[in-house]
Design an enzyme around this catalytic site. Structure first.
Site, short mmCIF file in Angstrom:
data_model
loop_
_atom_site.label_atom_id
_atom_site.label_comp_id
_atom_site.label_asym_id
_atom_site.label_seq_id
_atom_site.Cartn_x
_atom_site.Cartn_y
_atom_site.Cartn_z
N TYR A 11 35.49 77.75 8.66
CA TYR A 11 36.64 78.35 9.35
C TYR A 11 37.44 77.25 10.06
CZ TYR A 11 39.23 80.56 13.09
OH TYR A 11 40.24 80.91 13.96
N SER A 58 43.00 76.78 16.02
CA SER A 58 41.82 77.19 16.80
C SER A 58 41.15 76.00 17.44
CB SER A 58 40.84 77.86 15.84
OG SER A 58 39.59 78.04 16.45
N LYS A 113 41.35 75.60 9.24
CA LYS A 113 42.47 75.47 10.19
C LYS A 113 42.92 74.01 10.28
CE LYS A 113 42.89 79.73 11.56
NZ LYS A 113 44.14 80.48 11.37
#
Ligand code: UFG
Length: 336
Positions: free
Chosen positions: A146, A122, A150
């Site tokens: 988040y 991302s 990643k």
């Protein structure tokens, strides 16, 4: 090619929004996509181009069973939790699913002799932009768990390439949007937080209004600029990444965006034109951690993967999402 001759690709999260578009692209390219999904956010109806195998990433026994059965040539790994605000409130879930789960998957690949993986990463791995548009070499200081989850897996993949000959491409998605042109699949999250579907729900009268999170940013109309990219263009990049891994070793990362920025107000204006809805807006405070501008430099993917987005004009993204929205099995009344 006869089905028996087609290589299989294990697609974790293949029942989700991006995953289902990836399965379609992978099937069109001559592979059999085998979806591995626990259906916590995905949908069985979205799995149309290959078998669906239920299971969790942290279930080593189930992963071994599925890998032994299908002997995948590679894995495309999209399964994971994706809501940034939720990751701030409950980071444990994000580290458990996105980090432990991914490491469990990589270990299952090693046990079963699967050597190639395309990882769904991302733009959130970068954090606050220091250069715009952002190249892959931009510093990586994620602003939320988040993004950190990643980034951690991108780092694990670098180490696994060196130590275990497990080769990878990490694809750093910017803002996925739109729906497959056939209308068969599209975006349907259990809890919707993304701008375009929320705007379309308001256009359809399923919401009273749409929040604009901040109208005082240093941008052309005061609202945030994002890099929207059609989900079918994103999906094609996964096929190109598989081909890239046929001839490359190591761990690689590519931005997937179209390099053009759109403000929140521009999205809403286009949606008004396409849907004919009034789409009332309300101004709310900026969301914590939302940078003013997030823009990809996608030149590396174009150069090395040969990736050429063809459907990522704003009108095309919003109108395909609107076509889908009018068919989608979502509740009629949300009213927020
Ligand atoms: N926005 C609004 N109102 C809304 C929802 C969003 O104004 O109701 C704004 C946001 O502030 C942002 C833009 O619309 O400026 C896009 O927001 P989304 O929630 O649709 O998407 P994000 O840019 O926040 O998130 C996306 C991906 C994440 C990823 C992130 C990378 O969905 O998975 O990009 O930075 F982490």
């Amino acid at each position: 090619m006869a089905a028996a001759d087609r290589p299989t690709i294990l697609v974790t999260g293949g029942a989700g929004y991006i995953g289902s578009h990836v399965c379609k692209a992978v099937a069109r390219a001559g592979y059999i996509p085998v979806t591995y999904d626990n259906l916590c956010a995905g949908h069985a109806w979205a799995v149309r181009w290959g078998p669906l195998e239920g299971g969790d990433l942290i279930d080593a026994g189930r992963l071994d069973e599925v890998m032994r059965q299908y002997k995948p040539a590679a894995v495309i790994h999209l399964a994971g939790l994706i809501v940034v605000s939720e990751s701030v409130k409950d980071p444990a879930q994000y580290y458990l699913n996105n980090v432990n789960g991914s490491i469990g998957l990589l270990d299952a690949m090693r046990r079963n002799g699967v050597e190639r993986i395309v990882f769904s990463s991302s733009a959130a791995v970068y954090g606050e932009p220091e250069i715009t548009p952002m190249p892959e070499t931009h510093p990586q200081q994620p602003l939320n768990p988040y993004g950190t989850s990643k980034l951690m897996i991108e780092r694990v993949l670098q180490d696994y390439a060196r130590a275990y000959n497990l080769h990878s491409v990490s694809l750093r998605y910017f803002n996925a949007a739109g729906a497959d042109a056939s209308g068969e699949i599209g975006e349907a999250h259990p809890v919707e937080t993304h701008l375009i579907p929320l705007v379309l729900e308001a256009a359809a009268g399923k919401r009273h209004s749409v929040a604009i999170y901040g109208d005082d940013y240093p941008t052309r109309d005061g609202t945030c600029i994002r890099d929207y990219i059609h989900v079918s263009d994103l999906a094609e990049a996964h096929v190109l990444a598989l081909r890239y891994l046929d001839n490359s070793v190591g761990a690689h990362a590519f931005n997937l965006g179209n390099g053009a920025g759109t403000t929140v107000r521009e999205v809403i204006d286009v949606a008004r034109r396409i849907t004919g809805g009034t789409i009332p807006v309300r101004i709310e405070p900026p969301r914590p951690g939302d940078p003013a501008i997030l823009l990809a430099d996608p030149s590396r993917a174009r150069r090395l993967l040969g990736w050429q987005p063809t459907q990522s004009g704003l009108e095309q993204m919003v109108s395909s999402a609107w076509d889908w929205h009018q068919r989608v099995p979502v509740p009629q009344q949300i009213m927020v």
